[in-house]
Design an enzyme around this catalytic site. Structure first.
Site, short mmCIF file in Angstrom:
data_model
loop_
_atom_site.label_atom_id
_atom_site.label_comp_id
_atom_site.label_asym_id
_atom_site.label_seq_id
_atom_site.Cartn_x
_atom_site.Cartn_y
_atom_site.Cartn_z
N CYS A 53 39.72 54.30 30.00
CA CYS A 53 40.87 54.76 30.80
C CYS A 53 42.18 54.31 30.17
CB CYS A 53 40.79 54.21 32.23
SG CYS A 53 39.32 54.72 33.12
N ARG A 130 36.13 61.57 35.44
CA ARG A 130 37.38 61.95 34.74
C ARG A 130 37.62 63.45 34.96
NH1 ARG A 130 38.28 57.42 31.79
NH2 ARG A 130 36.40 56.24 31.33
#
Ligand code: BEZ
Length: 219
Positions: A53, A130
């Site tokens: 991330c 995601r």
């Protein structure tokens, strides 16, 4: 949270982007007012202070200018608190010399994540995957890409999809496989036998056959 809010299903292509109110790193927002006629990329990440991330946030910063030039607003979302977001953003900005200038939703109760189907329960009951939602200026969901927690997003693909969708809207054309900006686009196939016959004589077009014709466009 109402029953409707707790439903975890992704809006489909052509659906209106679900509206919501949420706390973000730029204050309280209502999505529909915040969007204000612009394209939006609404994306989720599994958790703050995690390695993949972090690399993605740096890349979102690197493509921020590209998005602004195309009137696309970036909006992040995870189920972390606002304090976690602030601390992580400060960390990213100092370690990677970038400016995280887009807001990030603190979706502690998962209301936004569930409205957008960002939580895929076989993967995790708590953390979003995601997701990337491409939402046009009318608030319509135009494309969705979903990646697993272990695989970081392709930013060249995210940029390609935005450019392709905007070319489709501007010129009423389609984009072939692996299309990138500057390459020929596909014109709609003819709908009559007369038009099909005419196709091969159209000098502006490069026609493989009556149903597959391409042309170069200026932008
Ligand atoms: C990561 O960003 O590195 C990550 C987050 C959640 C699960 C797996 C990896």
């Amino acid at each position: 949270m109402t029953m409707q809010d707790s439903k975890n299903s992704s809006p489909g292509l052509g659906d209106s982007a679900p509206d919501f109110e949420a706390q973000t790193t730029h204050g309280m927002i209502r999505f529909s007012e915040w969007q204000a006629g612009r394209w939006v990329i609404l994306f989720s990440h599994p958790a703050d202070f995690t390695p993949v991330c972090t690399t993605e946030f740096v890349e979102f910063c690197h493509c921020s200018e590209f998005m602004k030039e195309r009137d696309v607003a970036l909006r992040g979302c995870s189920v972390d608190s606002i304090y976690s977001h602030i601390a992580w953003i400060r960390d990213i900005e100092s370690k990677f010399s970038v400016d995280v200038d887009f807001p990030v939703i603190a979706d502690l109760d998962q209301a936004v994540s569930r409205k957008y189907g960002m939580i895929s329960e076989p993967t995790s009951q708590t953390a979003p995957v995601r997701s990337v939602f491409f939402i046009d200026g009318e608030g319509t969901v135009r494309a969705v890409i979903s990646y697993p927690p272990e695989v970081g997003r392709s930013f060249s693909e995210i940029k390609r999809v935005i450019e392709a969708l905007q070319v489709v809207d501007r010129h009423g054309v389609s984009c072939p496989a692996n299309w990138t900006k500057g390459e020929a686009v596909i014109v709609p196939p003819p709908k009559t036998t007369a038009d099909a016959k005419q196709r091969s004589q159209d000098e502006e077009l490069e026609s493989k056959d009556w149903y597959l014709s391409q042309k170069k466009i200026e932008d």
